[in-house]
Design an enzyme around this catalytic site. Sequence first.
Site, PDB file in Angstrom:
ATOM      1  N   SER A 152       0.841  -1.196   0.000  1.00 38.73           N
ATOM      2  CA  SER A 152       0.000   0.000   0.000  1.00 38.73           C
ATOM      3  C   SER A 152       0.874   1.244   0.000  1.00 38.73           C
ATOM      4  CB  SER A 152      -0.869   0.005   1.259  1.00 38.73           C
ATOM      5  OG  SER A 152      -1.423   1.276   1.473  1.00 38.73           O
ATOM      6  N   TYR A 165      -1.280  -0.509   9.898  1.00 35.33           N
ATOM      7  CA  TYR A 165      -1.481  -0.910   8.503  1.00 35.33           C
ATOM      8  C   TYR A 165      -0.206  -0.651   7.683  1.00 35.33           C
ATOM      9  CZ  TYR A 165      -3.972  -0.947   3.968  1.00 35.33           C
ATOM     10  OH  TYR A 165      -4.401  -1.193   2.694  1.00 35.33           O
ATOM     11  N   LYS A 169       2.116  -3.348   5.779  1.00 30.43           N
ATOM     12  CA  LYS A 169       2.187  -3.273   4.318  1.00 30.43           C
ATOM     13  C   LYS A 169       3.625  -3.144   3.809  1.00 30.43           C
ATOM     14  CE  LYS A 169      -2.011  -3.853   2.885  1.00 30.43           C
ATOM     15  NZ  LYS A 169      -2.333  -5.185   2.331  1.00 30.43           N
TER      16      LYS A 169
END
Length: 300
Positions: A152, A165, A169
């Site tokens: 991401s 997150y 990622k």
Amino acid sequence: MGLDFKGRVAIVTGAGGGLGRQHALALAKRGAKVVVNDLGGDVHGVGGSVSAAQKVVDEIRAAGGEAIANGASVTDFEAVQGMVKQAMDTWGRVDVLVNNAGILRDKSFAKMELADFRLVLDVHLMGAVHCCKAVWPVMTQQKYGRIVMTTSSTGLYGNFGQANYGAAKLALVGLMQTLAIEGQKHNIHVNALAPTAATRMTQDLFPPDMLEAFGPEAVVPAMLVLAAENAPTRTVLCAGAGAFESANITLTKGVYLGIGDDIDEQLAARLDEVRDRTGETVPGSGAEQGANELRLARQR
């Protein structure tokens, strides 16, 4: 016509909706037999039902394709091994793994519970590790494998409220780098996709007039290229709204300063020179950073 996946067997995790569903449909349309995996939980990873996966399987079958549903949680290695066994028992091989399953537990780091940090790492990072570990012996034996991680822009470049997150990622890019090196002799190519797409996980982040342009289907071509027979390896492709870029972790040429009591001061004074991106490279492996430092030391 599109790329050909006839005779290939693909596993797509988190394929009950959003991006994963589009991945599964596109692979099936191009001839792949697809394991549609989805726990069936909400965007926070709560709940579970195989009905979301089964719906996608029904869609694929209605269009004349072959697919089976699987409700394993990627956090459960035994269940993931069972999923790979299910694919092997049904079709006798696994050629493509798309690690797409993920959840969000967004909050600023100051307010984030450690449990929410851990769970996001568990789903994104360990989920991909479990799936890779389960397919690795199969792909090694077949001398063929294509693995796509979902990274991401948050992992690559950061985003407020997404420390958990982002950490997970970017860790997937690190996993890709080494698996690509180790998989090379077995014809296993490992790549990463950084999608920008409006799905139920992200739709609140987009201006309403751009929701359509950032539909998940716009990202799918990048996945197909990374999963295809002539796929590159160790490539991070970014995709969104019909545009595609490649992201790289680069190394500047660097500066030799030597060893001594005042090197910290020298480094502080010459930091801009060290950070100068002219002539930067993308190292083929971690060892190449050491090789560059050795070269600088020898040139002094």
